[in-house]
Structures are given as C-alpha cells and as structure tokens.
Design a protein around this motif. Structure first.
Motif: not given
Lengths: 230, 377
Positions: A1-24
């Motif tokens: 990761m580059a050093n410097g000021p605050a990052p332009l993209i900050s992706f923190v602990d991101v989860s994404k799921h589709y569907g629920e239950g058995e189809t999740r």
C-alpha cells in the motif's frame, strides 16, 4: 500500500451475499482494502471470486450486505445503507469507468463521447468540447476526434473510453478488463496511460484483470478467491 | 447535446423507414376522416345545389333524401303563392343504371324545371338544358363527354353540359334532366305493360308527381315564419335548409359516421401499439448504452428524454409524411376525400398523445436497466 494521506478508496470489512437460507451465496466475505491516490491496483481471481462485485460496490451500483465504503474520504455506505442519495451524481463527479468493450455510445463521435460526461456535469458546450479535444490529444487519438466508435480500432476506442473516464478529472478510476480485447502491445500502451493518469492526476485506479501480460504493471495485486482476499 | 437527435442522425435510414411505415398508418387514419368528411360534403352538395331556403315534402316524412316523399305536381303553384316565397321549383329524384361505352353507369337523376330553383349549381363545361326534352347535364365523374348520348330508361339523352362534384350521398354522379323527362322516366310504362293496363280497363295514372318542392324566401321575411305558414297545410311537411342538412348529416350518413369513427379509433389504437412496440424495441437495442449512461452518472431525465424525444420525432415525421401522402393521393380515391385543417390538427394532437403514451413502455424499461449491465462482458 502506498504511504501518504487518507486513501481514496476505503473498503472495510465488506460482505455481500445473494439470496437467503439454502440458496444463499456469499460473493464477498469481510473483504477490506484501501487504495491511495496515485496507486494502480490490480484485482485478480477466477470467475465467481467476487471481482465484479467489488467493482460494482466501489462504483456505487451495488449495495453491500454489510461493511463500510468510503470514497475520497467521504462515507458512502455504512450501517447497512447508502449515506448519499444521489449516487449517480457521486459517480459523475468522483468515479471514472473503463469497460472491457469500451462501451462508447455508437451514435456519438469520439469528441462527443468525451464531452457528454462534461455536459452532464454542467460544463458549457464550448468548454466540454475543448477539454474533450485536449484529452483525446493527450491520449494520442486527437486525429480521430470526429470518428464514430465503429470507425475506430480496438486500441483507439479504448483510448477514447479512457479519455471519457478522465473527462471530469475523477479521483477514482475503475477499469473492468480494459486490456482484454487488445493485443499485447496495445495492452501495454493502455497500462502506460493508466499509470500516467494515476501519477499526474493523483487518482486511485482499480483494474479488474485476468490478463497475465499486464500483471507486473500494478503497484499491488489483490487476489480474490471465493469472496475472500488472499 | 441532444442524444435523441444524434441517435436518429446516426441511424437515419432505419429511422426514416420506420417513420415511413408509421406515416402510411397515419395516412390511413387521415383518409378515414377524409372519407367521412367527403361523405358529408357529397350528401350536402346535392341538398345545397338548389340554394333554397325551404324543402316542402309529403306530410309525416323527412324526404326526399332520408325517406320517400310524393307530392302532387301542383303543390309548386301553391307554395309559390305563399307570402314571402320568391321562387319555387318542383324536383324529382331517382336512381338509374345505364350503359355507356365505358360500361355500366349508376346515376342519381334529378328532374327539375329549367328556370326555377333546383337545377345544377354551376356548369363547368358545355351549357345548361335549353330544350324541354332529352337533354342532360351530368357530373364529370360519370366519365361522359359533352355531345355523347346516354340511355335513361327507354329514351336517349344528349349530354349538353357537365358539372363538378355533384354526386349523391351514395357517391353516384348526379344527372339533371327536365321535370317532364324525369316524370316520364319514373312513371311511363313500357309499351307491353301499357297495352295490358288498357286491356284490363285501367286508365293511365297521373304522372304529375314530384318528390319535393323547393322554395326561396325573400331576405326580408323570416324563413321560420314562412315554414310555419306552409306547415298549417296538413298534407305537407316543411324542412328548412338547415333541417334538411341536419337530416342528411345525422340520419342518412349516421351509420357510415359511426362505422368510420369506430374504424378510426381502432386504427389509432393499432398505431399506439405499433409505436409502443417500435419504441420498446429501440429501447431494448439501447440497453447497454442506457446502462452506460446510468453508470457514468446521467440523470433519468436524460434517458427519458432520449426515448421520448425519439418517439415524438417518429410521430411528428410519420405524421408529416402521412399528411403529405394523403394530400397527394386524395384525388385518386374512388370517392371524395376531404382533408380539413381541424381534422389534421386533431390527429396531430392525438399522435403527440399516442407517442407519449406509447413511449411510456420504453421509458419504464429504460428506468429499470441496471447500470451494472454496462460492466457485463
């Protein structure tokens, strides 16, 4: 990761799921990364690993199931909801997109494809045209400014698409397989251009790629597998 | 930057071809309206030709066009003597089929008294009837020339003059002959039938029957007052010119009006469906472009504008082509087609509404397009 000021993209602990239950299906499972200004980051992984989901979430066209997203220091998604209502406005002002198949509007010339973004942002016709010409010249396709996409070669069309992505001087550029449709030589030219843009415009660039011939052109490569960063 | 115009310019051939198809449909809609207006105009032409104020017909009838009317021939003298009446004339009406060199010809024969109201309004070629027998003035749509001879009943008539646009409500050309000729044509028995009638002891029935008496009223006297005066005679009925025209336009061609109205409505519905399908297909063709526009931040109004402006442009160009087409082709129709400005304007307004309505389907589709589609390979 580059050093410097605050990052332009900050992706923190991101989860994404589709569907629920058995189809999740869990597309992303607690993925975190940052991209700083001037950085060109590659995003690799097999099909179904979650690359496109990451791109869609950073591009604000897909809401994560959980986690936090900050773009250019601004909280965009947190606590399960978007923090901004005008996501299209955010995209227009902050994010530039480069596609695998250029996605230029077929009924607009190179100049108009680039100028369109500026006109949408409220620039006058004259200013938009001038800036479009500058960008096309900068990307060495100035001589093709009156050509329609169907009249351009693959490399020329991709450079016009990059010019469009840069038109509003976005801080973040998301590229989806930008070299997939190009030969090796043209792929290197495109990567050179992205590198130049990252440095000169201090932009954060994320490139989704399967292309082994450009893998050594990134500052970092993020490897995704089964929704996890490895 | 107008995206709709740029897209149209880029696909001009396909767009114009679509407009051409639409224009033919709209031309048919306009022709239906024109045919209806033509029907009205043709029906009224015959009623307006004598330029009279009153129509005196058989009591309890609305003749002579809406239903049969028979009056004794001397009614004209009685009507002519009514205070306020300046002129009166007797008329007969009958349909006759004859043969010409061009084939069968169906005519609407009007018998009138030369010098009295009821004759042809204007003669465009030749002259008016000058002899008391066997001369005819006929509409040029019959396709006969001045000097030609045509057979009406058992007699030959010489064509001495031509009129223009004098046809019946059924579209048959009108032929004007003298009242005496028309009464002979209507009532004279063929020789075998006449011989049989005499043999069975019958006498030749009077042929001095007319179908209507028309009258002109002095401008200084109210027409209604004169009409009321004639109505007091129980054996007669009177219609003013306005009432006669109402009878013709409301009763005689009412079914045609409703039929054409229904057909026009159906055509407008078909046009709406076709425009909707065209706009929907054009929108499907542009799914990727719409997704790209959304992804790069274009607001919905830009996307809606792209679709709606194209639909309106299609409607406007199709409408203009359609109007031009019908104006160029209207004289080639077998029956008169009258294109009136209010009808054209009303159809134009309907086309705008139809385009807005039809494009709503495409707009709905466009607004549902997922911007992520642009990223799909």
């Amino acid at each position: 990761m580059a050093n410097g000021p605050a990052p332009l993209i900050s992706f923190v602990d991101v989860s994404k799921h589709y569907g629920e239950g058995e189809t999740r299906v869990d597309a992303l499972r607690g993925v975190s990364f940052t991209v700083a200004a001037g950085e060109v980051v590659g995003l690799r992984g097999p099909s179904g690993s979650g690359k496109t989901t990451v791109l869609n979430i950073v591009g604000c066209i897909l809401a994560p199931s959980s986690g936090e997203l900050r773009l250019a220091g601004e909280p965009v998604f947190s606590e399960g909801r978007w923090r901004r209502s005008d996501l299209r406005g955010l995209r227009l002002a902050t994010i530039g997109f480069i596609f695998q198949f250029h996605n230029l509007l077929p009924f607009l010339t190179s100049t108009d494809n680039v100028a369109l973004v500026l006109r949408l942002a409220g620039e006058s016709a004259g200013t938009a045209k001038r800036r479009a010409h500058e960008l096309l010249a900068y990307l060495d396709v100035g001589h093709r400014r009156n050509a329609f996409p169907a009249q351009l070669s693959g490399g020329e069309a991709q450079r016009v698409a990059i010019a469009r992505a840069l038109a509003n001087r976005p801080r973040i550029i998301l590229a989806d397989e930008p070299t997939a449709a190009l030969d090796s030589q043209r792929a290197q030219v495109v990567m050179d251009l992205l590198r130049r843009v990252a440095v000169e415009q201090q932009a954060a660039i994320v490139v989704v790629t399967h292309d082994d011939k450009i893998v050594n052109r990134f500052d970092r490569v993020l490897e995704l597998r089964d929704g996890l960063l490895i | 930057m107008n995206l709709a115009i740029r897209d149209i310019r880029h696909n001009l051939g396909r767009f114009l071809l679509t407009c051409l198809g639409l224009s033919l449909l709209l031309a048919i809609v306009l022709s239906m309206l024109g045919i209806y207006r033509g029907l009205v105009a043709e029906s009224l032409t015959l009623a307006r030709a004598p330029a009279v104020d009153l129509w005196v017909v058989e009591t309890n009838t609305r003749g002579p066009f809406a239903e049969a009317s028979r009056l004794p021939g001397d009614v004209r003298e009685a009507v002519a003597r009514v205070a306020g009446v300046t002129e009166a004339g007797s008329l007969t009406f009958q349909s006759v089929e004859t043969e010409t060199t061009a084939g069968k010809l169906r005519l609407y024969v009007v018998g009138f008294e030369p010098g009295r109201p009821g004759g042809p309004a204007a003669i465009v070629e030749g002259r008016a009837i000058a002899q008391s027998r066997y001369e005819v003035v006929i509409d040029r749509s019959a396709g006969v020339a001045v000097g030609e001879r045509i057979r009406l009943g058992r007699r030959e008539f010489r064509v001495v003059g031509l009129t223009a646009r004098q046809v019946s409500s059924g579209g048959d050309p009108v032929a004007f002959i003298t009242l005496r000729d028309s009464q002979k044509l209507q009532f004279e028995l063929a020789p075998p039938a006449a011989r049989r009638e005499l043999a069975r002891g019958g006498s030749e029935a009077t042929s001095d029957i007319v179908n209507a008496v028309v009258a002109r009223v002095s401008p200084d006297v109210p027409v209604a007052a004169v009409a009321d005066g004639v109505r007091r005679w129980k054996h007669l009925a009177v219609l003013t010119q306005e009432e006669q025209e109402t009878v013709l336009s409301r009763s005689v061609i009412e079914r045609a009006r409703r039929q054409i109205g229904l057909f026009t409505s159906l055509l407008l519905i078909v046009s709406t469906v076709i425009i909707a399908l065209i706009v929907y297909t054009l929108t499907i063709d542009k799914t990727r472009e719409i997704a790209t526009l959304k992804l790069i931040g274009a607001p919905d109004r830009v996307i809606v504008g792209l679709i709606m402006q194209q639909a309106l442009a299609m409607g406007a160009i199709g409408f203009a082509f359609g109007v031009a087409f019908i104006l160029a082709a209207k004289d080639g129709f077998p029956r008169r087609v009258v294109v009136e400005s209010p009808d054209v304007l009303a159809l134009g307004a309907a086309v705008v509404l139809v385009c807005i309505l039809a494009s709503s389907l495409g707009v709905r589709l466009a607004l549902k397009v997922d911007p992520a589609t642009a990223l799909a390979g």
